[in-house]
Each structure stands twice: as structure tokens, then as C-alpha cells.
Design an enzyme around this catalytic site. Structure first.
Site, PDB file in Angstrom:
ATOM      1  CB  THR A   1       0.472  -3.473   6.377  1.00 15.40           C
ATOM      2  OG1 THR A   1      -0.797  -3.589   5.722  1.00 15.40           O
ATOM      3  CG2 THR A   1       0.982  -2.056   6.294  1.00 15.40           C
ATOM      4  CG  ASP A   2      -2.517  -7.334   3.935  1.00 16.26           C
ATOM      5  OD1 ASP A   2      -2.878  -6.590   4.867  1.00 16.26           O
ATOM      6  OD2 ASP A   2      -3.114  -7.406   2.852  1.00 16.26           O
TER       7      ASP A   2
ATOM      8  CB  THR B   1      -0.932  -0.030   1.232  1.00 22.25           C
ATOM      9  OG1 THR B   1      -1.847  -1.095   1.047  1.00 22.25           O
ATOM     10  CG2 THR B   1      -1.701   1.250   1.413  1.00 22.25           C
TER      11      THR B   1
ATOM     12  CB  SER C   1       2.606  -7.836   1.298  1.00 21.27           C
ATOM     13  OG  SER C   1       1.716  -7.631   2.364  1.00 21.27           O
TER      14      SER C   1
HETATM   15  N1  ASP Z   1      -2.760  -5.509   0.914  1.00 18.86           N
HETATM   16  C1  ASP Z   1      -1.716  -4.524   1.157  1.00 18.86           C
HETATM   17  C2  ASP Z   1      -0.386  -5.247   1.172  1.00 18.86           C
HETATM   18  O1  ASP Z   1      -0.138  -5.952   2.117  1.00 18.86           O
HETATM   19  C3  ASP Z   1      -1.982  -3.867   2.434  1.00 18.86           C
HETATM   20  C4  ASP Z   1      -0.957  -2.860   2.863  1.00 18.86           C
HETATM   21  O2  ASP Z   1       0.143  -2.771   2.373  1.00 18.86           O
HETATM   22  O3  ASP Z   1      -1.313  -2.126   3.805  1.00 18.86           O
HETATM   23  O4  ASP Z   1       0.393  -5.103   0.263  1.00 18.86           O
END
Ligand code: ASP
Length: 313
Positions: A95-96, A16, A62
Site C-alpha cells: 500500500t505504501d 502486506t 513497496s
Molecule cells: N509496507 C507495506 C508495503 O507497502 C505496507 C502495505 O503493503 O500495506 O509493502
């Protein structure tokens, strides 16, 4: 050629932090992994002229992280850290699965220089995007004298790879370190150290590099719940799973029907480890069947640990 270590290598993998939404108020309906890491760095005026190198290693949401990217990432990080002029590495990530990548890198490399994962909960196009400040803070940590080990820097906190976990689905302050608390706080470009930097024993990387990701030992997580059934375990064993992490209830307790299936799995050579689905706290005490506790590791990190433990020596 520089005479001292001051270069930071910034490796982009997507997420993200590199995401783009259709409007500045869009915090959830955006597309992750759209902007290159060079663009992320260029968007932060205070980083202009900083001694850094950027390298786009992957461009993924991710949630789709895979072992091929992990292997390439670990190799790229190890190569960067081996250069005397490199002070540290920053990895931009989603973040995932950030906590899994952080734990993988710490387990494999246990670096004596800082490797700093950072991310964002809001896309780069958001009115109050959190990525730019997180990136600046990550650079501060990567350049900090005495910093070492794999850490995650988000929302002004420095979390050790072993402890960090995503604990909220959408809030900006989404990460914590459970009972351990953060290693340090980033305060106006400076660090306040709260506890020692992570230490560890690096794995024999050659073992990991030598094996094609498709051949990495297959480990799954099974969760104990009310009404849990053993069929999922039996199906996994039938399909060739090598290790099972049980995300147990409370202090790692396991429903009797699931336990019976796990005992059968163990009798067929599958390794069983115990974690908790609670989200915080260790799994204490021995299990009557001798299944080891993973301590305070989350089930997702325990899965990484078991996979590495099952790699051929
Ligand atoms: N779905 C995204 C990822 O993990 C969420 C994020 O980065 O906050 O790439």
C-alpha cells in the site's frame, strides 16, 4: 486456445497482502512480501477454476519499490494486455507506494483494458485479513466489460490512478480519491459505476524501456514549511538533480527562502513544478515565476510525472 477475452493475469509484487505476522492479532509488526501470489490466489476458494494466470514479478515491501521493478512491471503488463485472450491484469502490491506505481503505469500505458492494483492493510495471517476480499474485488473489476485504465481496488472502492492516495497510516479503509471520489463501487460481486473510467494518452514506451533505470531523470520533492531553508535545494542542484517538485503550503505557496533557492536552481537548468502538501485539492492560479501547477496530483505522483516529462525523446 480461448475464443474470447476472459483470462486475467495476476502479477505479484509483494506488500502486506503477501505479509506474514507472528500472531493473528498482529497488524503492524509483521513482515511484508512473504507469500507468493499463487498462494494468495489459492487461499481464496471462489477463485478456484477461474481463468487466470499468475506471475511472480517481484517480492518487495513497496516502501522499497524501485524503477527496475517498475520497468519490468510495465513491460509485463503491456505484454499481457497485448494478448487477445487477456481481459485484464491484476497487480498485487504494497500500500505504501501503490499510488505511485498506479500513476506510473497509467502514464506510460494508458491501457484500453483494465489494470487493477490491489493491496491489503493487514497481513495474510491476520484474523480479519483484508487481502482476500480485495483480491476477489480486483478480479471482478479486471473482468468487468467496459472497464479500462489503471485503477486501484481497495475496501470495495475503485479509484482512478490519477486520484488515488493512501490517506491513513493503519486503518483498513486507508485509501481515497480526494475530491474526485471513486470511479465505482464493488457491491457483492457487481460494479456500480459512478463516473467514467480513466482515459489517457500512452507514452512512447520505447523511450522508457530503452533507458536503464539508473539513468532515469533524477527528480526530488522539497517541502515548504515554516522556517524553510534553501540549503537542501542547493545541495540537490550541486548533486545533479534534474527536476524539483515543491510540496507547497496550502494552494502551492512557497516560503521566500526556499523560493529564492528554487529560482537559482531554475537558472541552472532544473525544472520546477508546484504541488501542495495539503493532501487534497488542486493548486490553482499561476505562480509569478511561471512554475507550473501539477493540478490535483500528489507530490509523489507529480515527481513521477516530472521524471517522465524529462525523459529524453
Ligand atoms: N509496507 C507495506 C508495503 O507497502 C505496507 C502495505 O503493503 O500495506 O509493502
Amino acid at each position: 486456445m480461448q475464443s474470447h477475452s476472459n483470462t486475467i493475469v495476476v502479477i505479484g509484487t509483494g506488500g502486506t497482502i503477501a505479509g506474514v505476522g507472528s500472531s493473528a492479532s498482529d497488524h503492524t509488526g509483521y513482515t511484508a512480501a512473504q507469500l507468493g501470489v499463487a498462494q494468495l490466489v489459492a487461499a481464496v476458494p471462489s477463485l478456484s477454476g477461474a481463468p487466470l494466470e499468475v506471475h511472480q514479478l517481484a517480492q518487495v515491501d513497496s516502501k522499497d519499490m524501485d524503477f527496475g521493478v517498475w520497468r519490468e512491471l510495465a513491460q509485463a503488463v503491456a505484454q499481457a494486455l497485448a494478448r487477445p485472450e487477456v481481459a485484464g491484469v491484476v497487480v498485487t502490491h504494497g500500500t505504501d507506494t501503490l499510488e505511485e506505481t498506479a500513476w506510473f503505469l497509467q502514464s506510460v500505458l494508458a491501457p484500453s483494458k483494465p489494470v487493477v492494483l490491489t493491496a491489503a492493510m493487514r497481513p495474510a495471517t491476520a484474523l480479519s485479513a483484508d487481502g482476500p476480499q480485495n483480491l476477489v474485488d480486483a478480479m471482478t473489476v479486471a473482468a468487468w466489460p467496459g472497464a479500462r485504465g489503471v485503477v486501484a481496488v481497495l475496501c470495495g472502492r475503485v479509484h482512478a490512478a490519477a486520484d488515488v492516495r493512501k490517506a491513513h497510516t493503519y486503518q483498513v479503509d486507508a485509501f481515497d480519491s480526494g475530491d474526485a471520489g471513486p470511479v465505482a463501487l464493488v457491491e457483492a460481486g457487481s460494479l456500480r459505476l459512478l463516473r467514467p473510467w480513466p482515459e489517457g494518452q500512452a507514452l512512447d514506451w520505447e523511450r522508457v524501456w530503452a533507458l536503464e533505470p539508473a539513468a532515469w531523470p533524477w527528480v526530488e520533492i522539497v517541502t515548504s514549511t515554516a522556517g524553510a531553508r534553501g540549503e537542501a535545494v542547493r545541495a540537490l542542484v550541486h548533486a545533479g538533480v534534474r527536476g524539483l517538485v515543491v510540496a507547497g503550503t496550502g494552494n502551492g505557496s512557497i516560503h521566500r527562502d526556499l523560493e529564492a533557492a528554487l529560482a537559482e536552481a531554475q537558472a541552472q537548468g532544473v525544472t520546477v513544478w508546484r504541488a501542495s502538501r495539503c493532501g487534497a485539492g488542486p493548486v490553482l492560479g499561476a505562480h509569478p515565476r511561471g512554475w507550473p501547477s501539477v493540478g490535483t496530483l500528489t507530490p509523489a505522483k507529480a515527481r513521477v510525472a516530472l521524471m517522465l516529462a524529462l525523459m529524453p525523446v
